[in-house]
Design a protein around this motif. Structure first.
Motif, PDB file in Angstrom:
ATOM      1  N   GLU A 349       0.846  -1.190   0.000  1.00 12.31           N
ATOM      2  CA  GLU A 349       0.000   0.000   0.000  1.00 12.31           C
ATOM      3  C   GLU A 349       0.887   1.248   0.000  1.00 12.31           C
ATOM      4  O   GLU A 349       1.849   1.331   0.782  1.00 12.31           O
ATOM      5  CB  GLU A 349      -0.902   0.003   1.239  1.00 12.31           C
ATOM      6  CG  GLU A 349      -1.891  -1.149   1.310  1.00 12.31           C
ATOM      7  CD  GLU A 349      -1.292  -2.498   1.639  1.00 12.31           C
ATOM      8  OE1 GLU A 349      -0.084  -2.572   1.969  1.00 12.31           O
ATOM      9  OE2 GLU A 349      -2.031  -3.490   1.562  1.00 12.31           O
ATOM     10  N   SER A 400      -8.044  -6.728  -1.025  1.00 10.65           N
ATOM     11  CA  SER A 400      -7.582  -6.008   0.166  1.00 10.65           C
ATOM     12  C   SER A 400      -7.486  -4.501  -0.058  1.00 10.65           C
ATOM     13  O   SER A 400      -7.610  -3.728   0.891  1.00 10.65           O
ATOM     14  CB  SER A 400      -6.227  -6.546   0.621  1.00 10.65           C
ATOM     15  OG  SER A 400      -5.919  -6.078   1.909  1.00 10.65           O
ATOM     16  N   LYS A 401      -7.290  -4.068  -1.296  1.00 13.43           N
ATOM     17  CA  LYS A 401      -7.187  -2.631  -1.534  1.00 13.43           C
ATOM     18  C   LYS A 401      -8.562  -1.993  -1.751  1.00 13.43           C
ATOM     19  O   LYS A 401      -8.666  -0.859  -2.227  1.00 13.43           O
ATOM     20  CB  LYS A 401      -6.218  -2.348  -2.686  1.00 13.43           C
ATOM     21  CG  LYS A 401      -4.763  -2.615  -2.280  1.00 13.43           C
ATOM     22  CD  LYS A 401      -3.767  -2.383  -3.398  1.00 13.43           C
ATOM     23  CE  LYS A 401      -2.352  -2.752  -2.942  1.00 13.43           C
ATOM     24  NZ  LYS A 401      -1.392  -2.808  -4.053  1.00 13.43           N
ATOM     25  N   ASP A 403     -10.354  -1.658   0.988  1.00 11.23           N
ATOM     26  CA  ASP A 403     -10.382  -0.909   2.245  1.00 11.23           C
ATOM     27  C   ASP A 403      -9.326   0.188   2.187  1.00 11.23           C
ATOM     28  O   ASP A 403      -8.287   0.010   1.558  1.00 11.23           O
ATOM     29  CB  ASP A 403     -10.052  -1.827   3.431  1.00 11.23           C
ATOM     30  CG  ASP A 403     -11.033  -2.983   3.580  1.00 11.23           C
ATOM     31  OD1 ASP A 403     -11.177  -3.770   2.628  1.00 11.23           O
ATOM     32  OD2 ASP A 403     -11.644  -3.096   4.649  1.00 11.23           O
ATOM     33  N   SER A 405      -6.166   2.234   3.477  1.00 14.30           N
ATOM     34  CA  SER A 405      -4.978   1.855   4.251  1.00 14.30           C
ATOM     35  C   SER A 405      -4.183   3.125   4.551  1.00 14.30           C
ATOM     36  O   SER A 405      -4.340   3.722   5.617  1.00 14.30           O
ATOM     37  CB  SER A 405      -4.140   0.838   3.472  1.00 14.30           C
ATOM     38  OG  SER A 405      -3.807   1.354   2.178  1.00 14.30           O
ATOM     39  N   TYR A 425       3.699   1.361   2.930  1.00 16.19           N
ATOM     40  CA  TYR A 425       3.814   0.325   3.952  1.00 16.19           C
ATOM     41  C   TYR A 425       5.007  -0.566   3.642  1.00 16.19           C
ATOM     42  O   TYR A 425       5.242  -0.936   2.484  1.00 16.19           O
ATOM     43  CB  TYR A 425       2.565  -0.563   3.970  1.00 16.19           C
ATOM     44  CG  TYR A 425       1.370   0.009   4.709  1.00 16.19           C
ATOM     45  CD1 TYR A 425       1.411   1.259   5.316  1.00 16.19           C
ATOM     46  CD2 TYR A 425       0.198  -0.724   4.814  1.00 16.19           C
ATOM     47  CE1 TYR A 425       0.315   1.767   5.995  1.00 16.19           C
ATOM     48  CE2 TYR A 425      -0.905  -0.231   5.491  1.00 16.19           C
ATOM     49  CZ  TYR A 425      -0.842   1.019   6.077  1.00 16.19           C
ATOM     50  OH  TYR A 425      -1.931   1.508   6.744  1.00 16.19           O
ATOM     51  N   SER A 430       2.369  -4.211   5.929  1.00 14.27           N
ATOM     52  CA  SER A 430       1.287  -4.547   5.001  1.00 14.27           C
ATOM     53  C   SER A 430       0.645  -5.869   5.419  1.00 14.27           C
ATOM     54  O   SER A 430      -0.582  -5.992   5.491  1.00 14.27           O
ATOM     55  CB  SER A 430       1.835  -4.648   3.573  1.00 14.27           C
ATOM     56  OG  SER A 430       0.857  -5.152   2.700  1.00 14.27           O
ATOM     57  N   SER A 433      -1.264  -5.597   8.988  1.00 14.29           N
ATOM     58  CA  SER A 433      -2.343  -4.648   9.273  1.00 14.29           C
ATOM     59  C   SER A 433      -3.460  -4.620   8.241  1.00 14.29           C
ATOM     60  O   SER A 433      -4.504  -4.034   8.502  1.00 14.29           O
ATOM     61  CB  SER A 433      -1.762  -3.235   9.396  1.00 14.29           C
ATOM     62  OG  SER A 433      -1.287  -2.781   8.139  1.00 14.29           O
ATOM     63  N   THR A 434      -3.276  -5.206   7.081  1.00 13.78           N
ATOM     64  CA  THR A 434      -4.340  -5.133   6.076  1.00 13.78           C
ATOM     65  C   THR A 434      -5.136  -6.433   6.057  1.00 13.78           C
ATOM     66  O   THR A 434      -4.692  -7.449   6.585  1.00 13.78           O
ATOM     67  CB  THR A 434      -3.764  -4.842   4.680  1.00 13.78           C
ATOM     68  OG1 THR A 434      -2.905  -5.922   4.304  1.00 13.78           O
ATOM     69  CG2 THR A 434      -2.972  -3.551   4.669  1.00 13.78           C
ATOM     70  N   THR A 435      -6.292  -6.387   5.430  1.00 18.44           N
ATOM     71  CA  THR A 435      -7.232  -7.500   5.572  1.00 18.44           C
ATOM     72  C   THR A 435      -6.719  -8.792   4.937  1.00 18.44           C
ATOM     73  O   THR A 435      -5.879  -8.772   4.047  1.00 18.44           O
ATOM     74  CB  THR A 435      -8.580  -7.150   4.930  1.00 18.44           C
ATOM     75  OG1 THR A 435      -8.361  -6.898   3.544  1.00 18.44           O
ATOM     76  CG2 THR A 435      -9.203  -5.942   5.593  1.00 18.44           C
ATOM     77  N   SER A 470     -14.698  -4.728   8.568  1.00 18.62           N
ATOM     78  CA  SER A 470     -14.332  -4.721   7.145  1.00 18.62           C
ATOM     79  C   SER A 470     -15.467  -5.353   6.325  1.00 18.62           C
ATOM     80  O   SER A 470     -16.626  -4.976   6.471  1.00 18.62           O
ATOM     81  CB  SER A 470     -12.985  -5.414   6.920  1.00 18.62           C
ATOM     82  OG  SER A 470     -12.645  -5.372   5.550  1.00 18.62           O
TER      83      SER A 470
END
Ligand code: FES
Ligand code: FES
Length: 681
Positions: A349, A400-401, A403, A405, A425, A430, A433-435, A470
Motif C-alpha cells: 500500500e 484487500s485494496k 479498504d 490503508s 507500507y 502490510s 495490518s491489512t485485511t 471490514s
C-alpha cells in the motif's frame, strides 16, 4: 580508502555516467528511485524475495534492494527504461509481452523484462526450463507465468480482431507497464517529500498511554508533526459497510490487534528513519487476547452490542432439511477448518497527498476511489468536495485494496501540515495490518437418495473476522447463499457467523468466504458419490442447476446457467485422465497421481449494496471522443475492455477514444473493482 566508503559514487546508468552521494548503506533501489528518478525500478519487498527491483549490473540481473549504492561504484547499471530505449532484445520483448498480455497489473513486469533480457542476450533460444530458472527470482501474483513464458520464448500469440467487444487485442496500457512507466502508489511523490511512520501495537490486545509526544517531536530533528487519535478532525472511524464502520484510524486507549496504529509520526525521510520503535513514548498494558473463534466466544466483547463477539450472521433456509436428512438413503458430514490467507500483491500500500486550493488530493493505489473519498471526508470532517482521489496504478489488490490503508494518514498529515506527504507500507506492516481471507470453521452434512439426488444440506460456518468488521458482513451474507454449490437442493439450511477476535481484520478476498464453503461442500459431494458408488462427475452432472431450476434462495435463472454443460464437456478428459492416473499408479512407485473434479459458483457484484457503473463521454470541439472512465484497473484489464465496449457501441475504433481517469473530480462513480465487477457488472 582504508575501509572508508566514498562520499560519492560514480557509475554508468543506462549508458550515461552519473554521480550520486548516497547515505552509507543506502539500497541501490532507493538511490536509483529517489536520486536518479528511476521509478521504473519497482520495489515490492525490500528483502530480495520478489525480484520487482531487478536491474542489470554489468549485464547480470541483481535485486537492487539487496545491493548498496556504493557497490556499483565504477560499474554499469541498466534498468528497464534504458533497455527498451537502446537494446533490440528488450525492444523485441516489449512487443511480445504486449502480444501475449504478459503484463497484468504490471508491478512485476520491469523485473521480468530485465531478467528476460539478461537471459536472451546469453541464450537467444532458451528452452522452457532455462526460462523458468532465469525468471524464477521474480514473483508474479497475477499472470500465472504462462503468458510471460510464452512471450520470452517467442511463441505465437493469439490476438485477433480490431477492438470490437470479444476481440483479443493488446492492452491499451500494456506498453506503459512493460517499460516501467506506469506510476504506482510509491512512484508519484517527489524525492524528499515528508514521510509518515506509524507507531503500531506490538500486542494483540492492549491498553496504552501515550507519553510526552511534544517532547519526543522536539527532540527528533525533522519531525513536522505527530498525529494521535486527538488529531482526527472528523470521525475517528472507517469501514466499508455503512452499519459496520468500527475501525479507528488511530486507536484511542485500546488496541485490538497486533499492528493496530496509535500514532503517526510525520517528518523528513531522515527523521523518519532516525528512531527505533522503542524510542517512541508509549506505555503498553497487555491484555488477554482471543485469537480463535472458540476463544472469542468466552472472551470479553471487543465491541459494544456484539454479544459473544458475534459481529453478524447470515442464514438461508428452504424446505425441511432436518426431515430430508433423516429420510436420506445416505448422509455424509464433515468438519472443515481453514486459516488466514494473505493477498500478497507485489505492490504494498502506498500513496502521496498534497493540499491544492484548500482541498486534499490523494494519489494512491486503490480498488475503490469513491469509497476512499467518502471515508477520507468523514475522517477529516469535511464535505466530499474537499477531497480528490487520483488513483495511481495498482500493483495487485485481490480484495484487500478495497479498504482504505494509507489514505487516512496521508489526508490527515497533509491537512495538518499543509505540506505534501507520502507513505508506503513496509511488507511486514502490510501483512500485519491489512485485511486477509477469513479463517473458517465449518460443519456440514449432506444427504442423498439412492438414485444419486441431493436430498438435503445443513451447513454452519464460523468466520474469524478479526478485530474489525471490514467486509465480514458480506462474507456472512454470501456464504449461506452459495454453500449449496451450483446444484439443485430443495431442503437446505445454512448459517454463517462473523466472529470478532484479536486478529488482523479479515476482509474481501476472491469469493468473500465462498471458496471456504466450497471446499467443505465439494469434498462431501465426493464422499457421497463414493458411498453411493456413483462416478463423482456424473453425480455432479445429475444434480447440477439448469435454466429454470430454483436456487436455494428461490432465485430462478431463465438463461445462462452453464454448469451442466461445463461438467458434461469434461467427460472425455475426466475419463482419459483417470485412466492415465490409474496406469501411472500401477507402476508401484512411491509417487501417486489423483484426478479430481469440483464445481463452483459465485455471484458477480456487490451483495445488498449498490453496483454503480457510470461513465461519462463527450466530444471536444476538435472532434476527439472522450471517455471519462473511473473504474480502477488492478490488472484485470478493465481499462481496455470498457473502452472496447464503448468503442463498439459507437462504431468507432478503440484507438479513436481518448481516455480520461480515474479522478474523482471528473470521472463518475464506476463503483468498486471487486467481485468480478467492472466488465461483467
Ligand atoms: S526483491 Fe527487491 S523489492 Fe523485492
Ligand atoms: S502482473 Fe505480475 S504481479 Fe501483477
Amino acid at each position: 580508502m582504508d575501509g572508508q566508503l566514498p562520499a560519492s559514487v560514480t557509475f554508468r546508468l543506462n549508458g550515461a555516467d552519473v554521480t550520486i552521494a548516497p547515505r552509507t548503506g543506502e539500497r541501490l533501489s532507493e538511490a536509483l528511485r529517489e536520486r536518479m528518478a528511476a521509478r521504473d525500478v519497482k520495489v515490492g519487498c525490500n528483502a530480495g524475495d520478489c525480484g520487482a527491483c531487478t536491474v542489470l549490473v554489468d549485464g547480470a540481473p541483481v535485486c537492487a534492494c539487496l545491493m548498496t549504492a556504493q557497490q556499483v561504484e565504477g560499474h554499469a547499471v541498466e534498468t528497464v527504461s534504458g533497455l527498451v530505449k537502446d537494446d533490440p532484445v528488450a525492444q523485441a520483448l516489449l512487443e511480445r509481452f504486449q502480444d501475449h498480455g504478459a503484463a497484468q497489473c504490471g508491478i512485476c513486469t520491469p523485473g521480468m523484462m530485465v531478467s528476460a533480457v539478461a537471459l536472451l542476450r546469453a541464450t537467444p533460444e532458451p528452452d522452457e526450463t532455462t526460462v523458468e530458472q532465469a525468471l524464477g527470482g521474480v514473483l508474479c501474483r497475477c499472470t500465472g507465468y504462462r503468458k510471460i513464458m510464452d512471450a520470452v520464448m517467442g511463441r505465437p500469440a493469439n490476438l485477433y480482431g480490431h477492438g470490437d467487444v470479444g476481440d483479443a487485442i493488446r492492452r491499451l496500457d500494456g506498453a506503459e507497464k512493460i517499460t516501467g512507466q506506469e506510476a504506482f502508489g510509491d512512484d508519484v511523490a517527489p524525492p524528499g517529500t515528508l514521510e509518515i511512520r506509524l507507531i503500531r501495537s506490538p500486542h494483540a490486545h492492549a491498553d496504552f498511554t501515550l507519553g510526552d509526544i511534544a517532547g519526543f517531536a522536539a527532540a527528533t530533528p525533522g519531525v513536522a508533526t505527530i498525529l494521535t487519535a486527538k488529531d482526527v478532525p472528523g470521525r475517528n472511524l472507517f469501514g466499508v459497510i455503512p452499519d459496520f464502520v468500527d475501525q479507528p484510524v488511530l486507536a484511542e486507549t485500546t488496541t485490538r490487534f497486533r499492528g493496530e496504529p496509535v500514532a503517526a509520526v510525520v517528518g523528513t525521510p531522515d527523521a523518519i528513519r532516525s528512531f527505533a520503535d522503542g524510542d517512541f513514548p508509549v506505555t503498553w498494558h497487555e491484555r488477554s487476547a482471543a485469537l480463535t473463534v472458540a476463544e472469542a466466544q468466552t472472551a470479553d466483547d471487543l465491541h459494544p452490542h456484539r454479544t459473544g463477539n458475534q459481529m453478524c450472521r447470515g442464514m438461508v433456509t428452504c424446505g425441511d432439511p432436518e426431515k430430508a436428512l433423516e429420510a436420506a438413503d445416505v448422509t455424509v458430514e464433515g468438519h472443515f477448518t481453514s486459516g488466514f490467507v494473505e493477498h500478497a500483491y507485489i505492490e504494498p500500500e502506498a500513496g502521496y497527498a498534497r493540499m491544492v486550493d484548500g482541498r486534499v488530493e490523494i494519489l494512491a493505489c486503490t480498488q475503490a476511489p469513491i469509497m476512499d473519498r467518502d471515508a477520507v471526508a468523514g475522517i477529516l470532517g469535511v464535505s466530499t468536495d474537499a477531497v480528490r482521489i487520483l488513483p495511481t496504478g495498482t500493483g495487485g489488490g485481490f480484495g484487500s485494496k478495497l479498504d482504505v490503508s494509507v489514505q487516512p494518514f496521508l489526508a490527515m498529515a497533509a491537512w495538518k501540515t499543509g505540506q505534501p506527504v507520502r507513505m508506503t507500507y513496509g511488507r511486514i506492516e502490510s501483512m500485519q495490518s491489512t485485511t486477509k481471507r477469513h479463517p473458517s470453521d465449518i460443519k456440514m452434512k449432506i444427504g442423498a437418495t439412492r438414485d444419486g439426488r441431493i436430498a438435503g444440506i445443513e451447513f454452519s460456518g464460523d468466520f474469524n473476522t478479526g478485530a474489525y468488521a471490514s467486509w465480514g458482513p458480506t462474507v456472512s451474507a454470501r456464504v449461506p447463499i452459495h454453500a449449496s454449490g451450483p446444484y439443485r437442493v430443495l431442503n437446505y439450511r445454512a448459517e454463517a457467523r462473523g466472529i470478532h477476535t484479536n486478529c488482523v481484520p479479515s476482509g474481501a478476498f476472491r469469493g468473500f468466504g465462498v471458496p471456504q464453503s466450497a471446499i467443505a461442500q465439494e469434498s462431501l459431494l465426493d464422499d457421497l458419490a463414493e458411498k453411493l458408488n456413483i462416478d463423482p462427475l456424473e453425480f455432479r452432472i445429475a444434480n447440477a442447476l439448469e435454466n429454470g431450476t430454483p436456487t436455494v434462495c428461490g432465485q430462478v435463472f431463465e438463461q445462462g446457467v452453464g454448469i451442466k454443460t461445463c461438467l458434461t464437456a469434461l467427460r472425455p478428459a475426466w475419463e482419459s485422465e483417470r485412466a492415465a492416473a490409474e496406469l501411472f499408479n500401477a507402476q508401484g512407485t512411491d509417487l501417486k497421481r489423483g484426478v479430481g473434479v469440483a464445481g463452483g459458483w459465485y455471484g458477480c457484484g456487490n451483495t445488498s449494496m449498490p453496483n454503480p457503473s457510470t461513465i461519462k463521454a463527450g466530444v471536444t470541439r476538435d472532434g476527439r471522443v472522450m471517455l471519462h472512465q473511473g473504474a480502477t484497473d488492478i490488472g484485470q484489464g478493465s481499462t481496455t475492455v470498457i473502452t472496447q465496449i464503448f468503442a463498439s457501441t459507437l462504431g468507432l475504433p478503440v484507438t479513436g477514444i481518448t481516455l480520461v481517469g480515474g479522478d474523482t473530480d471528473v470521472t463518475p462513480d464506476a463503483g468498486k473493482t471487486s467481485a468480478s465487477r467492472q466488465t461483467f457488472v
